[in-house]
Design a protein around this motif. Sequence first.
Motif, PDB file in Angstrom:
ATOM      1  N   VAL A 159       0.838  -1.203   0.000  1.00 17.23           N
ATOM      2  CA  VAL A 159       0.000   0.000   0.000  1.00 17.23           C
ATOM      3  C   VAL A 159       0.867   1.245   0.000  1.00 17.23           C
ATOM      4  CG1 VAL A 159      -1.642   1.339   1.381  1.00 17.23           C
ATOM      5  CG2 VAL A 159      -2.002  -1.110   1.071  1.00 17.23           C
ATOM      6  N   ARG A 160       1.941   1.243   0.783  1.00 19.94           N
ATOM      7  CA  ARG A 160       2.838   2.406   0.786  1.00 19.94           C
ATOM      8  C   ARG A 160       3.428   2.653  -0.594  1.00 19.94           C
ATOM      9  NH1 ARG A 160       4.494   0.251   5.845  1.00 19.94           N
ATOM     10  NH2 ARG A 160       6.306  -0.749   4.874  1.00 19.94           N
ATOM     11  N   GLY A 163       1.341   2.063 -10.362  1.00 20.22           N
ATOM     12  CA  GLY A 163       0.538   1.490  -9.294  1.00 20.22           C
ATOM     13  C   GLY A 163       0.208   0.030  -9.540  1.00 20.22           C
ATOM     14  N   ARG A 166       0.758   4.127  -2.923  1.00 14.93           N
ATOM     15  CA  ARG A 166       0.478   5.536  -2.621  1.00 14.93           C
ATOM     16  C   ARG A 166       1.565   6.448  -3.179  1.00 14.93           C
ATOM     17  NH1 ARG A 166      -0.926   6.339   3.597  1.00 14.93           N
ATOM     18  NH2 ARG A 166      -1.118   8.485   2.806  1.00 14.93           N
ATOM     19  N   CYS A 167       2.774   5.930  -3.310  1.00  8.68           N
ATOM     20  CA  CYS A 167       3.880   6.737  -3.837  1.00  8.68           C
ATOM     21  C   CYS A 167       3.993   6.652  -5.358  1.00  8.68           C
ATOM     22  CB  CYS A 167       5.199   6.284  -3.211  1.00  8.68           C
ATOM     23  SG  CYS A 167       5.322   6.606  -1.431  1.00  8.68           S
TER      24      CYS A 167
END
Length: 334
Positions: free
Chosen positions: A279-280, A291, A283-284
């Motif tokens: 998830v991190r 993604g 998000r980046c």
Amino acid sequence: MLKPILILAAAAAMIAMAIWLMPSQSGLFVGGVNILPWILPTVMTLALAEGIILRLSSRTYDWKAWFASSSDAMIRQFVNLIPLSLVGPAFALAWTHRLFTIHLGPAWSFGVLLIGQEFCYYWLHRASHRIRWFWASHAVHHSSNNFTFAAAYRLGWTSKLSGEAIFNTPLIWLGFRPDTVAATLLFSLLYQFWLHTELAPRLGWLEWILNTPTHHAVHHASNEAYLDKNFGGTLIIFDCLFGTFAQQRTDTPCRYGLVKPLASYNPGFIALHEWAAMVRDIRCAKTWRDGFGYILGPPGWSPTPQKAMNAPRHSPPDHLSKEAMDRHVSPGKS
């Protein structure tokens, strides 16, 4: 003397809890006996016995890992009660439009089911190492830094969320009942339990056919030479056919666990750490493509690979290439 007594007392209490407090589940009958409620207490007890044997033989045993794995397994029983399944609709569709209806009885029907299940499991297992979405669940099983029975039932809580069972759909479409396929997979996993130990000897010529503790030790090793090898469940033949078989080398002892060892014994952290890391990364991500790469690419995938930093693939085990370090990496306490 008091510490070993307290450890054994706590372990016995946890096994008793597994017997008496587990939620009711659907049955799996063998000889008229429902074995399903007894599987977890039995494997926990065998793992406890293994720990006692190792300690009596003056070898080390990580009791914290035993409790972490047992807690993970007990919590999983309750999590599995949540009516969530991403593959349920796919199974229903495959069964509705099945090619045949295969009733177990003739010898050939069992042969097709067992070989077919092993084939599906091979690709499920291989995908669980090469697609990060599936690896997020499977990393839990590889998080133990010890190769013991307790590692066998450290499986995490998110297999329903990941939808890894989708790889069994071809068997249902062919004509095997979904519950029959599920039971066959369970028996395969039960077979694999005994593979997680260093106490078992080599099995001679059977090593060329079956998945054995020797072969599975290679699979659990984080040495660069052993990464992503020996994906078979009960058999090793598909690894030989598809080029993923590796023998355990006498000059390269297995180093177990993730490439970056996970030091936590917290069941929640163990179960969810790789999901949190994914998830991190998402998000980046700067683009949708990046993604999806973090989700569907292999563990360690990056939109900007740094080829100049990659060491040769055959560098010494203590100096892993960046590619090998990126794959299977999970955050842990230093």
